[in-house]
Motif scaffolding. Structure first.
Motif, PDB file in Angstrom:
ATOM      1  N   LEU A   1       0.988  -1.141   0.188  1.00 57.20           N
ATOM      2  CA  LEU A   1       0.049  -0.007   0.223  1.00 57.20           C
ATOM      3  C   LEU A   1       0.880   1.432   0.049  1.00 57.20           C
ATOM      4  O   LEU A   1       0.576   2.194  -0.879  1.00 57.20           O
ATOM      5  CB  LEU A   1      -0.860  -0.068   1.270  1.00 57.20           C
ATOM      6  N   VAL A   2       2.076   1.098   0.833  1.00 54.02           N
ATOM      7  CA  VAL A   2       2.818   2.495   0.982  1.00 54.02           C
ATOM      8  C   VAL A   2       3.792   2.656  -0.377  1.00 54.02           C
ATOM      9  O   VAL A   2       3.683   3.735  -0.887  1.00 54.02           O
ATOM     10  CB  VAL A   2       3.687   2.314   2.024  1.00 54.02           C
ATOM     11  N   SER A   3       4.194   1.214  -1.085  1.00 53.56           N
ATOM     12  CA  SER A   3       4.995   1.458  -2.039  1.00 53.56           C
ATOM     13  C   SER A   3       4.313   1.887  -3.174  1.00 53.56           C
ATOM     14  O   SER A   3       4.641   2.674  -4.033  1.00 53.56           O
ATOM     15  CB  SER A   3       5.702   0.283  -2.242  1.00 53.56           C
ATOM     16  N   GLY A   4       3.142   1.543  -3.358  1.00 49.11           N
ATOM     17  CA  GLY A   4       1.981   1.726  -4.448  1.00 49.11           C
ATOM     18  C   GLY A   4       1.865   3.368  -4.518  1.00 49.11           C
ATOM     19  O   GLY A   4       1.765   3.969  -5.694  1.00 49.11           O
ATOM     20  N   THR A   5       1.380   3.780  -3.444  1.00 48.93           N
ATOM     21  CA  THR A   5       1.353   5.447  -3.264  1.00 48.93           C
ATOM     22  C   THR A   5       2.329   6.208  -3.772  1.00 48.93           C
ATOM     23  O   THR A   5       2.258   7.072  -4.550  1.00 48.93           O
ATOM     24  CB  THR A   5       0.697   5.629  -1.924  1.00 48.93           C
ATOM     25  N   LEU A   6       3.514   5.548  -3.377  1.00 51.81           N
ATOM     26  CA  LEU A   6       4.656   6.426  -3.841  1.00 51.81           C
ATOM     27  C   LEU A   6       5.141   6.398  -5.220  1.00 51.81           C
ATOM     28  O   LEU A   6       5.601   7.174  -5.841  1.00 51.81           O
ATOM     29  CB  LEU A   6       5.848   5.955  -2.858  1.00 51.81           C
ATOM     30  N   ALA A   7       4.745   5.036  -5.852  1.00 53.75           N
ATOM     31  CA  ALA A   7       5.018   4.752  -7.217  1.00 53.75           C
ATOM     32  C   ALA A   7       4.240   5.934  -7.844  1.00 53.75           C
ATOM     33  O   ALA A   7       4.932   6.525  -8.918  1.00 53.75           O
ATOM     34  CB  ALA A   7       4.661   3.462  -7.672  1.00 53.75           C
ATOM     35  N   GLY A   8       2.953   6.094  -7.445  1.00 51.91           N
ATOM     36  CA  GLY A   8       2.419   7.171  -8.301  1.00 51.91           C
ATOM     37  C   GLY A   8       2.570   8.496  -8.125  1.00 51.91           C
ATOM     38  O   GLY A   8       2.446   9.508  -8.861  1.00 51.91           O
ATOM     39  N   LEU A   9       2.818   8.877  -6.770  1.00 51.20           N
ATOM     40  CA  LEU A   9       3.255  10.417  -6.398  1.00 51.20           C
ATOM     41  C   LEU A   9       4.650  10.758  -6.629  1.00 51.20           C
ATOM     42  O   LEU A   9       4.668  11.742  -7.448  1.00 51.20           O
ATOM     43  CB  LEU A   9       3.301  10.243  -4.775  1.00 51.20           C
ATOM     44  N   LEU A  10       5.614   9.637  -6.827  1.00 48.79           N
ATOM     45  CA  LEU A  10       7.187  10.249  -6.798  1.00 48.79           C
ATOM     46  C   LEU A  10       7.507   9.531  -8.097  1.00 48.79           C
ATOM     47  O   LEU A  10       8.707  10.009  -8.462  1.00 48.79           O
ATOM     48  CB  LEU A  10       7.796  10.031  -5.616  1.00 48.79           C
ATOM     49  N   GLY A  11       6.976   8.712  -8.774  1.00 45.30           N
ATOM     50  CA  GLY A  11       7.608   7.889 -10.023  1.00 45.30           C
ATOM     51  C   GLY A  11       8.675   7.152  -9.371  1.00 45.30           C
ATOM     52  O   GLY A  11       9.621   6.919 -10.535  1.00 45.30           O
ATOM     53  N   VAL A  12       8.778   6.557  -8.277  1.00 46.34           N
ATOM     54  CA  VAL A  12       9.744   5.812  -7.798  1.00 46.34           C
ATOM     55  C   VAL A  12       9.872   4.316  -7.791  1.00 46.34           C
ATOM     56  O   VAL A  12      10.637   3.435  -7.332  1.00 46.34           O
ATOM     57  CB  VAL A  12      10.335   6.256  -6.501  1.00 46.34           C
TER      58      VAL A  12
END
Length: 276
Positions: free
Chosen positions: A22-33
């Motif tokens: 959940l945390v990594s998915g949010t960051l994937a969309g937010l920061l492109g990481v």
């Protein structure tokens, strides 16, 4: 390895992987990481508590992270492109050098010890965090991204470092593109597609390198743990649209500062693990 068959152990692993997703998915969309900047340190810190041998902890974390990045990067890149923020010509021109860098980085990661990968992860994350945290949203060395040899050199660098760190390309690609004239939102959108180019060949390399290693836990395909993939990926894909929405609503400077904070926390955690 018998304890890994215990239902309590499996339940604990499932809970950790779901939250990580959940945390990594949010960051994937937010920061492109691509989420790897979260997945790698979380897994690296959790594995000792699960009694996974130290000799394979970091490589297993990196390999599993790379595998989970494949679907989340595809989803994130599609959504960013739909919003018109992605620099498609820049992406296409960098694909060959990105792949070349990935192949080099994967070979290096396979042959070095786990603590070397940890040191690389921490050092790069700290440098990027300082850059993103201390410079303004329009801070740049030039007004346009380089062409020719320098562009390919940067692409190879992004690919190699990302493969060794188990990340999708945004951690290194976003600040570099921004520094060389790419607007932050376009950099984030374009870097989300870097994850696709980087994660597929790197994952194959980590599967091959760990094949048959007796120290790996059950349900592992080389250095890729299938339990982790099966739990992290759905949670990440569920949360990625949340991050993409935030990326297009948060002010650019706030987005950049958020990126710096996450990277800084990650670097400190990894450095602490090295000195202790």
């Amino acid at each position: 390895m018998e304890h890994m068959q215990d239902p309590v152990w499996i339940a604990a692993l499932a809970a950790v992987m779901a939250i990580t997703g959940l945390v990594s998915g949010t960051l994937a969309g937010l920061l492109g990481v691509g989420g790897g900047i979260v997945i790698v340190p979380v897994l690296f810190n959790v594995f000792p508590f699960l009694s996974i041998p130290e000799a394979v902890q970091m490589k297993l974390a990196v390999g599993t992270s790379l595998a989970t990045i494949i679907p989340t990067s595809i989803q994130s890149a599609r959504k960013h492109r739909a919003k018109g923020a992605m620099d498609v010509p820049l992406l296409r021109s960098m694909i060959p050098s990105l792949i070349g860098g990935v192949l080099l980085g994967t070979v290096i990661a396979i042959f070095v010890r786990g603590y070397t990968l940890t040191a690389i992860f921490a050092a790069v994350a700290l440098v990027v965090a300082l850059n993103m945290g201390l410079t303004g949203v329009d801070a740049r060395m030039r007004e346009s991204f380089p062409t020719g040899f320098l562009r390919h050199l940067l692409g190879a660098f992004i690919g190699a470092i990302s493969a060794m760190m188990g990340i999708g390309g945004g951690t290194v690609g976003v600040p570099l593109m921004n520094l060389f004239g790419t607007p932050i939102r376009s950099a984030v959108a374009t870097a989300s597609a870097f994850g696709i180019v980087i994660s597929i060949p790197a994952t194959i390399g980590f599967i091959y390198a760990g094949w048959g290693n007796p120290l790996l836990p059950p349900f592992s395909l080389g250095y890729v743990n299938l339990v982790g993939c099966l739990l992290i990926v759905p949670a990440s894909m569920l949360a990625t649209p949340w991050g993409v929405h935030l990326a297009h609503t948060i002010p650019p400077l706030a987005l950049k500062r958020a990126f710096a904070v996450f990277l800084g926390i990650t670097a400190i955690r990894m450095i602490y693990s090295l000195v202790t």
